[in-house]
Design a protein around this motif. Structure first.
Motif, PDB file in Angstrom:
ATOM      1  N   PRO A 115       0.818  -1.206   0.000  1.00 46.21           N
ATOM      2  CA  PRO A 115       0.000   0.000   0.000  1.00 46.21           C
ATOM      3  C   PRO A 115       0.858   1.264   0.000  1.00 46.21           C
ATOM      4  N   VAL A 116       0.378   2.278  -0.726  1.00 46.63           N
ATOM      5  CA  VAL A 116       1.162   3.494  -0.920  1.00 46.63           C
ATOM      6  C   VAL A 116       1.532   4.143   0.411  1.00 46.63           C
ATOM      7  N   ASP A 117       0.561   4.234   1.321  1.00 45.78           N
ATOM      8  CA  ASP A 117       0.865   4.910   2.589  1.00 45.78           C
ATOM      9  C   ASP A 117       1.861   4.110   3.424  1.00 45.78           C
ATOM     10  N   MET A 118       1.818   2.781   3.304  1.00 45.78           N
ATOM     11  CA  MET A 118       2.801   1.949   4.016  1.00 45.78           C
ATOM     12  C   MET A 118       4.193   2.154   3.428  1.00 45.78           C
ATOM     13  N   ARG A 119       4.253   2.277   2.134  1.00 40.30           N
ATOM     14  CA  ARG A 119       5.561   2.474   1.483  1.00 40.30           C
ATOM     15  C   ARG A 119       6.119   3.853   1.802  1.00 40.30           C
ATOM     16  N   TYR A 120       5.250   4.847   1.932  1.00 39.01           N
ATOM     17  CA  TYR A 120       5.713   6.228   2.072  1.00 39.01           C
ATOM     18  C   TYR A 120       6.292   6.505   3.463  1.00 39.01           C
ATOM     19  N   ALA A 121       5.564   6.180   4.474  1.00 35.48           N
ATOM     20  CA  ALA A 121       6.046   6.458   5.842  1.00 35.48           C
ATOM     21  C   ALA A 121       5.432   5.457   6.805  1.00 35.48           C
ATOM     22  N   ARG A 122       6.284   4.774   7.514  1.00 36.73           N
ATOM     23  CA  ARG A 122       5.820   3.790   8.497  1.00 36.73           C
ATOM     24  C   ARG A 122       6.857   3.693   9.605  1.00 36.73           C
ATOM     25  N   THR A 123       6.491   3.007  10.658  1.00 34.46           N
ATOM     26  CA  THR A 123       7.464   2.765  11.718  1.00 34.46           C
ATOM     27  C   THR A 123       8.203   1.469  11.424  1.00 34.46           C
ATOM     28  N   CYS A 124       9.459   1.455  11.822  1.00 33.77           N
ATOM     29  CA  CYS A 124      10.263   0.229  11.804  1.00 33.77           C
ATOM     30  C   CYS A 124      10.722   0.066  13.246  1.00 33.77           C
ATOM     31  N   TYR A 125       9.929  -0.624  14.036  1.00 35.76           N
ATOM     32  CA  TYR A 125      10.116  -0.717  15.480  1.00 35.76           C
ATOM     33  C   TYR A 125       9.966   0.670  16.097  1.00 35.76           C
ATOM     34  N   ASP A 126      11.052   1.381  16.409  1.00 36.56           N
ATOM     35  CA  ASP A 126      10.921   2.674  17.086  1.00 36.56           C
ATOM     36  C   ASP A 126      11.397   3.843  16.236  1.00 36.56           C
ATOM     37  N   HIS A 127      11.730   3.589  14.967  1.00 38.76           N
ATOM     38  CA  HIS A 127      12.157   4.692  14.108  1.00 38.76           C
ATOM     39  C   HIS A 127      11.353   4.680  12.817  1.00 38.76           C
ATOM     40  N   MET A 128      11.605   5.643  11.948  1.00 37.48           N
ATOM     41  CA  MET A 128      10.783   5.785  10.750  1.00 37.48           C
ATOM     42  C   MET A 128      11.424   5.066   9.575  1.00 37.48           C
ATOM     43  N   ALA A 129      10.578   4.455   8.752  1.00 31.80           N
ATOM     44  CA  ALA A 129      11.026   3.764   7.546  1.00 31.80           C
ATOM     45  C   ALA A 129      10.126   4.180   6.388  1.00 31.80           C
ATOM     46  N   GLY A 130      10.511   3.731   5.202  1.00 29.84           N
ATOM     47  CA  GLY A 130       9.715   4.037   4.023  1.00 29.84           C
ATOM     48  C   GLY A 130      10.396   5.064   3.133  1.00 29.84           C
ATOM     49  N   GLU A 131       9.705   5.406   2.046  1.00 34.39           N
ATOM     50  CA  GLU A 131      10.275   6.279   1.017  1.00 34.39           C
ATOM     51  C   GLU A 131      10.769   7.612   1.593  1.00 34.39           C
ATOM     52  N   LEU A 132       9.927   8.260   2.404  1.00 29.12           N
ATOM     53  CA  LEU A 132      10.319   9.554   2.964  1.00 29.12           C
ATOM     54  C   LEU A 132      11.555   9.413   3.844  1.00 29.12           C
ATOM     55  N   SER A 133      11.561   8.390   4.665  1.00 24.73           N
ATOM     56  CA  SER A 133      12.688   8.182   5.572  1.00 24.73           C
ATOM     57  C   SER A 133      13.979   7.958   4.796  1.00 24.73           C
ATOM     58  N   VAL A 134      13.905   7.180   3.727  1.00 22.85           N
ATOM     59  CA  VAL A 134      15.086   6.921   2.900  1.00 22.85           C
ATOM     60  C   VAL A 134      15.570   8.219   2.252  1.00 22.85           C
ATOM     61  N   GLN A 135      14.636   9.037   1.761  1.00 25.08           N
ATOM     62  CA  GLN A 135      15.019  10.310   1.136  1.00 25.08           C
ATOM     63  C   GLN A 135      15.705  11.240   2.139  1.00 25.08           C
TER      64      GLN A 135
END
Length: 237
Positions: A115-135
């Motif tokens: 899902p787009v919103d999951m790919r864009y920004a999500r938590t990875c345990y206690d920090h942020m993951a996803g497209e925005l986080s990578v950018q």
DNA sequence: CACAATTGTCCCTCTGTCCG
DNA sequence: CGGACAGAGGGACAATTGTG
């Protein structure tokens, strides 16, 4: 199954033990449900795994005994959580491997179908993951706010100044027992994002500023209009 | 007493090994 | 090669324990 290996032959007995724990779909489902850093009662994890209460209880006991889960007793409820950030990072890394290594026709959920919103920004345990986080992470590296040494990271002088503007005290993060910062493989982007104490502190800070919010859906983060403004400004600098 | 969770027991399935 | 057998692992049901 081949004859069991002697201790001398099996150099990493722990690796096969962890692999066996992760091999069961029910246990994997329960672990994945806890990857947002939450603590959930056994009953909820039972529904997630689609098992009977007794089967789920047995699986949770094995995961706890194996050191992958920590348990906290609150009254008649037992709340389970991922035992440590390192374990969460390992599971995230394995999810990344699963995306890359699965044969095309067997890939259950290619990154493109996440899902787009999951790919864009999500938590990875206690920090942020996803497209925005990578950018954001790549922006920090390209502008020398962070220096990468192998898998670990150090904040530069400019980086410390930027982090201070976000309300993060680099020295304070260094004084914690946890690793300051490290790369964490992002299974949807196939590129690393920022983990470690700094990654957790950034998610805390951005949440405090009201730039990102947790949603009712597990792991998914919502970026607020103020957050979009701030992140866009940072990325285009 | 109700509810959440665990434990004990039995059954089923799968896999490896042995033997004809 | 194929059938018989044994062991391991997993699931379900019933009983039990502990807590509110």
């Amino acid at each position: 199954m081949p004859a069991s290996l002697s201790d001398e032959q099996n150099h990493f007995p722990g690796l096969s033990r962890i692999g066996a724990l992760l091999a069961d779909p029910g246990r994997a489902a329960m672990l994945w449900a806890l990857m947002d850093g939450s603590a959930r009662p056994a009953g909820e994890l039972t529904m997630v795994a689609g098992l009977s209460p007794s089967a789920a209880s047995a699986h949770l006991a094995r995961l706890t005994e194996g050191g992958l889960l920590a348990v906290e007793e609150r009254g008649r409820h037992r709340y389970f959580r991922i035992a440590s950030p390192d374990i969460a990072a390992s599971i995230e890394a394995l999810a990344n491997v699963a995306q890359v290594s699965a044969p095309q026709r067997m890939t259950p959920r290619p990154a493109r179908t996440v899902p787009v919103d999951m790919r864009y920004a999500r938590t990875c345990y206690d920090h942020m993951a996803g497209e925005l986080s990578v950018q954001l992470f790549e922006r920090m590296l390209s502008h020398k706010l962070l220096n990468l040494h192998g898998n670990t990271l150090e904040a530069t002088e400019d980086g410390a100044a930027q982090l201070a503007r976000w309300g993060i005290d680099v020295a304070g993060q260094h004084s914690r027992r946890r690793r300051f910062a490290c790369t964490c493989p992002d299974w949807s982007e196939r590129r690393p994002h920022l983990g470690g104490a700094l990654g957790a502190a950034l998610l805390d800070a951005w949440s405090t500023h009201g730039w990102v919010e947790r949603t009712e859906r597990p792991r998914i983060l919502r970026v607020t209009p103020a957050g979009h403004q701030q992140f866009n400004d940072f990325l285009k600098d």
